[in-house]
Design an enzyme around this catalytic site. Structure first.
Site, PDB file in Angstrom:
ATOM      1  N   LYS A 138     -17.392 -18.546   2.910  1.00  0.00           N
ATOM      2  CA  LYS A 138     -18.957 -18.397   3.059  1.00  0.00           C
ATOM      3  C   LYS A 138     -19.863 -17.686   1.885  1.00  0.00           C
ATOM      4  CE  LYS A 138     -18.436 -19.067   7.958  1.00  0.00           C
ATOM      5  NZ  LYS A 138     -18.692 -18.595   9.360  1.00  0.00           N
ATOM      6  N   GLY A 176     -12.007  -4.755   1.846  1.00  0.00           N
ATOM      7  CA  GLY A 176     -13.635  -4.413   2.120  1.00  0.00           C
ATOM      8  C   GLY A 176     -14.203  -3.386   0.916  1.00  0.00           C
ATOM      9  N   GLY A 221      -8.031  -9.168  -0.028  1.00  0.00           N
ATOM     10  CA  GLY A 221      -6.673  -9.631   0.664  1.00  0.00           C
ATOM     11  C   GLY A 221      -6.336 -11.083   0.379  1.00  0.00           C
ATOM     12  N   ARG A 267       1.022  -1.168  -0.084  1.00  0.00           N
ATOM     13  CA  ARG A 267      -0.078   0.108   0.056  1.00  0.00           C
ATOM     14  C   ARG A 267       0.775   1.098  -0.055  1.00  0.00           C
ATOM     15  NH1 ARG A 267      -5.279  -1.411   3.786  1.00  0.00           N
ATOM     16  NH2 ARG A 267      -6.447  -2.611   2.301  1.00  0.00           N
TER      17      ARG A 267
HETATM   18  C1  3PG Z   1      -8.600  -2.116   5.032  1.00  0.00           C
HETATM   19  O1  3PG Z   1      -7.400  -2.466   5.544  1.00  0.00           O
HETATM   20  O2  3PG Z   1      -9.369  -2.999   4.936  1.00  0.00           O
HETATM   21  C2  3PG Z   1      -8.866  -0.605   5.198  1.00  0.00           C
HETATM   22  O3  3PG Z   1      -7.695   0.101   5.500  1.00  0.00           O
HETATM   23  C3  3PG Z   1      -9.999  -0.134   5.992  1.00  0.00           C
HETATM   24  O4  3PG Z   1      -9.843  -0.646   7.166  1.00  0.00           O
HETATM   25  P1  3PG Z   1     -11.027  -0.801   8.358  1.00  0.00           P
HETATM   26  O5  3PG Z   1     -11.888  -1.863   7.732  1.00  0.00           O
HETATM   27  O6  3PG Z   1     -10.441  -0.835   9.768  1.00  0.00           O
HETATM   28  O7  3PG Z   1     -12.029   0.284   8.049  1.00  0.00           O
END
Ligand code: 3PG
Ligand code: MG
Length: 401
Positions: free
Chosen positions: A199, A379, A356, A37
């Site tokens: 899931k 996310g 991820g 990142r």
């Molecule tokens: C992540 O690593 O998915 C982003 O930096 C968001 O982090 P968070 O899920 O703690 O908001």
């Protein structure tokens, strides 16, 4: 055509640019273990500095919940950020608002860079508090958001702030949005998607959105077991959400109606335990032994998916097809990843992957570099695949008028 402004639209020389990055990187014992990142945002910082901006970098790290948690300080990021910038000096402000932060922002020279302490040490960040956003806005003349991976959070530095200063997307945000648009908003067809992972309960919205938009949907990983079970196959001791059977059948119906070809495994790699090198064998999906578990798609399924990718012009990938962390249950994911990489290298496929686990699986297969685009987001990538509006992106669009 851009619905948001980019660095091309800003005159940054001599101006303080508040740059929202996502420096939420993996760390162990105070050391960064994966600089992806940082490396991906560095070109934006470098471009701004090169153009004579006074760059004020800000980010969240972890989930300190509005309190100052020393282990979640961004101070250990100063070195790695400086390294990613080719050794350029990075000053550090021990708070992200107030006199300490203001002093640093005010004394930066053209082309200099500062990093602010963790935004989430203040509760106003996650609350999208307008007063906190006003405090942040005092530190900059312009706002650049380069944190696509945090764009699903309606937080002050992501959302409210974009309404207070002239706002633009950074190069990473721009690249993420451009590739995602090419992959799903106006893709070259046929467009295929591979969705894996444990899931279906966590990916219902995603599956519901994708069946409406893609021509081919390949399901793998633990969630395939839920579908197979719902369609009458015995899955032994495999991971399976038995209570989601009805939902899985509904998705199958929805795919049929939408003309989306849903592809499930026809064979599987099974074993009695998830151990590296555990005795394992290939069985037909109709013959999964009662005491064993499906840990990967079988070779025939992987070959079928690889062949079907040959028909596709666009591919979206989220989630591994098997337990790739434990060889040999990485074989299915590796085979399909390599097929996608080969099609991409040959110029026949636009391939976009995110999440991820997915990125880890592609790196493991040795092909992450060969994909057209690998997102830095987890996310946010999922929410985008679900068809949701990301607050950070919406704010940039609103700011562009
Ligand atoms: C992540 O690593 O998915 C982003 O930096 C968001 O982090 P968070 O899920 O703690 O908001
Ligand atoms: Mg997260």
């Amino acid at each position: 055509m851009a619905r948001f402004k980019t660095l091309d639209d800003l005159d940054v020389k001599g101006r303080r640019v508040l740059l929202r990055a996502d420096l939420n990187v993996p760390m162990k014992d105070g050391r960064v273990t994966d600089t992806t990142r940082i490396d991906r945002v560095a070109p934006t910082v470098a471009e701004l500095a090169h153009k004579g901006a006074r760059v004020v970098l800000m980010s969240h790290f972890g989930r300190p919940k509005g309190r100052r948690v020393p282990e979640m300080s961004l101070a250990p990021l100063v070195g790695p950020v400086s390294t990613a910038l080719g050794g350029r000096e990075v000053r550090f402000a021990e708070d992200c608002v107030g006199p300490v932060a203001f002093e640093i922002a005010e004394t930066l020279g053209d082309g200099q860079v500062a990093l602010l302490e963790n935004l989430r040490f203040h509760a106003g960040e996650e609350a999208n508090d307008p007063a906190f956003a006003q405090e942040l806005a005092k530190l900059g003349d312009l706002y650049v958001n380069d944190a696509f991976s945090a764009a699903h959070r309606a937080h002050a530095s992501v959302e409210a702030l974009a309404h207070l200063l002239p706002a633009a997307a950074g190069r990473l945000m721009q690249a993420e949005l451009e590739h995602l648009a090419k992959a799903l908003e106006s893709p070259a067809r046929p467009v295929g998607a591979i969705v894996g992972g444990a899931k279906i309960s966590t990916k219902l919205d995603l599956l519901g959105n994708l069946v409406e938009r893609v021509d081919l949907l390949v399901i793998g990983g633990g969630m395939a077991n839920t579908f197979l079970n719902a369609l009458g196959a015995a899955v032994g001791r495999s991971l399976c959400e038995h209570d989601m059977a009805e939902t899985a059948r509904r998705i199958v119906e929805q795919a049929k109606t939408a003309g989306c070809d849903l592809v499930l495994p026809t064979d599987a790699q099974v074993a009695a335990a998830l151990d590296a090198g555990a005795p394992n064998r290939t069985v037909s999906i109709k013959e999964v032994p009662a005491q064993e578990m499906i840990l990967d798609v079988g070779p025939a399924s992987a070959a079928h998916v690889a062949q079907r990718l040959g028909e596709c012009r666009t591919l979206l990938w989220n989630g591994p097809l098997g337990c790739f962390e434990v060889p040999p249950f990485d074989a299915g994911t590796n085979a399909v990843a390599r097929a996608a990489a080969e099609q991409t290298r040959a110029g026949r496929l636009l391939s976009v992957a995110g999440g991820g686990d997915t990125v880890a699986a592609l790196v493991h297969a040795g092909v992450a570099e060969d994909f057209t685009y690998v997102s830095t987001a987890g996310g946010a990538f999922l929410e985008w695949l679900e068809g949701k509006t990301l607050p950070g992106v919406a704010a940039l669009e609103a700011a562009a008028g």
